[in-house]
Enzyme design. Sequence first.
Site, PDB file in Angstrom:
ATOM      1  N   TYR A 123     -31.019  40.269 -10.772  1.00 55.12           N
ATOM      2  CA  TYR A 123     -32.253  40.258 -11.101  1.00 55.12           C
ATOM      3  C   TYR A 123     -32.681  39.168 -11.829  1.00 55.12           C
ATOM      4  O   TYR A 123     -33.711  38.796 -11.769  1.00 55.12           O
ATOM      5  CB  TYR A 123     -32.957  41.612 -11.608  1.00 55.12           C
ATOM      6  N   PHE A 402     -35.472  55.332 -13.270  1.00 51.98           N
ATOM      7  CA  PHE A 402     -36.509  55.901 -12.246  1.00 51.98           C
ATOM      8  C   PHE A 402     -36.155  54.852 -10.886  1.00 51.98           C
ATOM      9  O   PHE A 402     -35.308  54.042 -10.890  1.00 51.98           O
ATOM     10  CB  PHE A 402     -37.826  55.376 -12.886  1.00 51.98           C
TER      11      PHE A 402
END
Length: 402
Positions: A123, A402
């Site tokens: 990322y 999450f």
Amino acid sequence: MALTLRTLDHDELGPFQRMVDNAFLSDAREEFLERWRGLFEPERHHAVFDGDELIGGGGIQTRDLTLPGSGPQPVAAVTSVAVKPGHRRRGVLTRVMTAQLHGMHEGPQEAFAALWASEAGIYGRFGYGMASEFTRLSVPRGAAFRPGVSTGDVRVREVLADEAMLFMKEVYDRIRPGRTGWLSRSDANWLHQFADEERDRDGLTAYRYVLHPQGYAVYRVKHDWPERGPRNELHVRELVAETDEAFAALYRYLLDVDQVGELKFFTASDDPLVHLLADPRLALRMRSDSLWVRIVDVDRALPLRRYLSDVDTVLDVDDSFCPWNGGRWRLTVKGGEASVRRSDEAPDVAVDIQALGAAFLGGTRLSTLARGQLVRELTPGALNPLSHAFSGDREPHCPEVF
């Protein structure tokens, strides 16, 4: 065939989740769909199709994340980013990241995004910076506290899940506004985080719930019973305390559970247990990355948090993936509050957008990032005051994936 990208409909959760399971080499489980449905925001999930085949995508959960000094602020909690095997290196992930970040900018929606990275090398090229870490903590059962540590005289007790959950939600919501990196939790988030069917346990026991009047702990046990006696592992899922005394009391309870050999916990990088122990070396610690943060709009994101000291600096921001952030910005902090505006003045510090994301939660110093060649001081003496201003009072920590 040309690839297409679009958001999803409510009835496309099944195909999307099967793609995610496939990408992560997991068996698809249809029975999980109802649990995921409470977290599924189809209008915030982008999917890439090769003809009629769903081959990749990513979603956003609309949540709040606590920032230094200012409490909970809206965050795009990026989740379920995946590309189906056999379709990698076709630009699928880039299309998803572009749709998410450009969509937030054009909305405008949240000013920053955060995620947990399945692989840490992915990322950075999309402008995400490693903003927090967690510690893999391992402590032997019965490890003694140093003299003078107070655990109080209130009773710590184990209860069933139904009794524990309402109390846990109340305590968590009281504490969350002051804990950098903590996320808001809806009922669906709580259900997902503490799912406790057999298939959720990965060979461990059901959750056990420990309550203190000012906190709680949740743990599982991994059984290990060799010939010389029990050496079970106690795996802490979450420990939350409103006071230092409650924190010590909950840890003392967990460290004294019978038939246990070792306590293990993925905890905050500044967990103070090591300072409670009479022998700090008993606490083995290994750090790893947790939250990665992406600044979507420099001028909207930086004023959301408070800063440790005043500063007046012109930043030269490099952001090739979101070019609207590129160029010179004057960051002025007075009384902890920031303003950000375009500037044509000479820059004091050159900074990659990845570095701003890494420093945003106050846990990564800009001066450290300068040594990693993500930040350059252009005006002598400008970097250290800026680095200090970005620092937080405590290390950021996100207690959930999450």
